[in-house]
Design an enzyme around this catalytic site. Structure first.
Site, PDB file in Angstrom:
ATOM      1  N   TYR A   9     -62.154   0.349 -16.469  1.00 19.24           N
ATOM      2  CA  TYR A   9     -62.907   0.842 -17.613  1.00 19.24           C
ATOM      3  C   TYR A   9     -62.718  -0.026 -18.852  1.00 19.24           C
ATOM      4  O   TYR A   9     -61.603  -0.433 -19.188  1.00 19.24           O
ATOM      5  CB  TYR A   9     -62.475   2.268 -17.954  1.00 19.24           C
ATOM      6  CG  TYR A   9     -62.823   3.296 -16.912  1.00 19.24           C
ATOM      7  CD1 TYR A   9     -64.146   3.510 -16.532  1.00 19.24           C
ATOM      8  CD2 TYR A   9     -61.836   4.058 -16.312  1.00 19.24           C
ATOM      9  CE1 TYR A   9     -64.472   4.459 -15.576  1.00 19.24           C
ATOM     10  CE2 TYR A   9     -62.145   5.020 -15.359  1.00 19.24           C
ATOM     11  CZ  TYR A   9     -63.466   5.218 -14.987  1.00 19.24           C
ATOM     12  OH  TYR A   9     -63.782   6.156 -14.049  1.00 19.24           O
ATOM     13  N   LYS A  27     -33.275  20.551 -13.946  1.00 22.42           N
ATOM     14  CA  LYS A  27     -34.494  21.008 -14.615  1.00 22.42           C
ATOM     15  C   LYS A  27     -35.648  20.061 -14.328  1.00 22.42           C
ATOM     16  O   LYS A  27     -35.458  18.944 -13.840  1.00 22.42           O
ATOM     17  CB  LYS A  27     -34.253  21.087 -16.129  1.00 22.42           C
ATOM     18  CG  LYS A  27     -33.989  19.728 -16.775  1.00 22.42           C
ATOM     19  CD  LYS A  27     -33.791  19.845 -18.266  1.00 22.42           C
ATOM     20  CE  LYS A  27     -33.570  18.465 -18.895  1.00 22.42           C
ATOM     21  NZ  LYS A  27     -33.469  18.529 -20.361  1.00 22.42           N
ATOM     22  N   MET A  46     -57.519   7.559 -13.617  1.00 23.90           N
ATOM     23  CA  MET A  46     -56.896   8.809 -13.222  1.00 23.90           C
ATOM     24  C   MET A  46     -56.212   8.715 -11.866  1.00 23.90           C
ATOM     25  O   MET A  46     -55.135   9.276 -11.665  1.00 23.90           O
ATOM     26  CB  MET A  46     -57.940   9.929 -13.185  1.00 23.90           C
ATOM     27  CG  MET A  46     -57.357  11.301 -12.903  1.00 23.90           C
ATOM     28  SD  MET A  46     -58.592  12.625 -12.899  1.00 23.90           S
ATOM     29  CE  MET A  46     -59.083  12.633 -14.620  1.00 23.90           C
ATOM     30  N   ARG A  56     -31.794  21.513 -32.601  1.00 25.99           N
ATOM     31  CA  ARG A  56     -32.734  22.213 -31.721  1.00 25.99           C
ATOM     32  C   ARG A  56     -32.190  23.626 -31.529  1.00 25.99           C
ATOM     33  O   ARG A  56     -32.042  24.384 -32.477  1.00 25.99           O
ATOM     34  CB  ARG A  56     -32.882  21.469 -30.389  1.00 25.99           C
ATOM     35  CG  ARG A  56     -33.450  20.066 -30.539  1.00 25.99           C
ATOM     36  CD  ARG A  56     -33.833  19.430 -29.215  1.00 25.99           C
ATOM     37  NE  ARG A  56     -32.866  19.663 -28.149  1.00 25.99           N
ATOM     38  CZ  ARG A  56     -32.846  18.985 -26.994  1.00 25.99           C
ATOM     39  NH1 ARG A  56     -33.742  18.031 -26.778  1.00 25.99           N
ATOM     40  NH2 ARG A  56     -31.947  19.238 -26.075  1.00 25.99           N
TER      41      ARG A  56
END
Length: 396
Positions: free
Chosen positions: A279, A47, A327, A145
């Site tokens: 940043y 998966k 990013m 779940r």
């Protein structure tokens, strides 16, 4: 899904790359199979694009190494495997009313059923397709779940048996999932084992004779032989990672990490002391130094919360991300060392060359190795090595 059949050597090619060692994956599958007891078979869980490694190449390699079953979360994943030519036993477990149920039935995909609504949809799909649906019933033994809770289990089992007698379905499996197997000795484990045994008893009394009964995930496979039953579902361990530090290291189980994430430096420059980096200037150079720019960022799957703590091997030493991860890029401070544009920066790998591992990244950012490899994004090319078994490698 990434299925780039590119070859090459680490440090060559794209500016950012994930090298995938399929020979290591096959060796991991074999190492896991050697741990199985009672004739249990192995399911390789592929998966989430094989935990970020590339579903189709990893599925092929796992089958080559003797994985009898494959497992996926979503129907789209399972159908993609069938479209690529995989014909072996295949379980898909995360279903919603939209399905596509009929497509799965027609593709001989085992569909997991956790409630009466899902069973009814599987039966309807089987009738529409004019063939028997392969169904696996999931019991909630304590994870909370998916899965039918104990109060609903007898009714689901009875309905499944009736559908089986009518020829609409074949109940091929009964299964559940462990909640805390990655914490050996956790008090939830014995009750879950007992609850699964009881669920199997209820199914047997109703007349069900499934092909496979399965409970163990990767940590259950490694630490709970009593949970192996007919099949184990191995996910993260197939890719050479340990489920948790409490379970043990990959080396403890003869496993080798399959993915190496590396980049080529995009800039190297000298700056004075007091120079802000990235940043927010959360990092300022303590003195004259050399900064190196790594062309990888959170758009590629590098955690933003690795700012100031993510480990990277550059110029032969471990460095730490300096300032914020952006990013598309981040910076490391080389101190008094030097490097050249185009030199390799290794974020993580097996550790053979002293580089950090995915486990090191997980510890640095307070997460698990699963997340580190799975989050590597689709714009990072996967470079596959060892697609076919080499000379001397066992052929299963």
């Amino acid at each position: 899904m990434n299925d780039h059949a590119t070859t090459g050597r680490p440090g060559e090619g794209p500016p950012l790359r994930a090298d995938i060692d399929l020979a290591a994956l096959r060796a991991n599958v074999r190492a896991l199979r050697r741990r199985l007891v009672g004739g249990a078979a192995l399911m390789a869980v592929v998966k989430a694009d094989a935990y970020g490694h590339g579903m189709l190449p990893c599925a092929r390699a796992a089958r080559q190494a003797g994985a009898r079953w494959l497992g996926t979360a979503t129907p789209a994943e399972a159908l993609a495997l069938r479209a690529a030519g995989d014909t072996g036993p295949l379980l898909c477990w995360l279903w919603t009313p939209d399905g596509p149920w009929r497509a799965a039935v027609e593709a001989d995909i085992d569909v997991s059923v956790s409630g009466r609504w899902a069973l009814d949809l599987a039966v309807a799909a089987a009738r529409a397709a004019g063939r028997t649906a392969r169904v696996q019933l999931k019991a909630d033994t304590g994870l909370g779940r998916n899965g039918a809770p104990p109060a609903d289990w007898p009714e689901l089992v009875a309905a499944a048996r009736a559908a089986e007698e009518a020829g609409a379905v074949r109940v091929t499996g009964v299964w559940s999932h462990l909640a805390c197997a990655d914490e050996p000795g956790h008090p939830s484990i014995p009750p879950q084992l007992a609850a699964f045994a009881e669920a199997l008893t209820v199914a047997e009394r109703a007349g069900l004779r499934p092909e496979v009964r399965h409970l163990a995930n990767s940590p259950g496979t490694l630490t709970l032989p009593e949970a192996h039953y007919d099949l184990v579902r191995t996910g993260v361990s197939v890719y050479g990672l340990s489920p948790s530090a409490e379970v043990g290291t990959p080396e403890d189980f003869g496993l080798r990490p399959v993915m190496t994430l590396s980049a080529r430096l995009a800039q190297v420059k000298r700056v004075p002391g007091g120079h802000g980096v990235s940043y927010g200037h959360h990092y300022t150079t303590p003195g004259p130094t050399t900064l190196a720019l790594v062309p990888a960022g959170y758009a590629d799957g590098v955690p933003r919360h690795a700012s100031g703590c993510g480990p990277v091997l550059v110029a032969g030493k471990w460095r730490t991300v300096a300032g914020r991860v952006a990013m598309d890029q981040f910076v490391v401070d080389l101190g008094g060392d030097s490097a050249e544009v185009g030199d390799e920066a290794v974020l993580f790998g097996p550790g053979d060359r002293g580089e950090p591992t995915a486990e090191d990244w997980a510890r640095a950012v307070g997460t698990i190795g699963y997340e580190i490899v799975t989050r590597i994004g689709p714009r990072v090319p996967r470079i596959y090595h060892g697609a076919e078994p080499g000379p001397g490698e066992p052929k299963d």
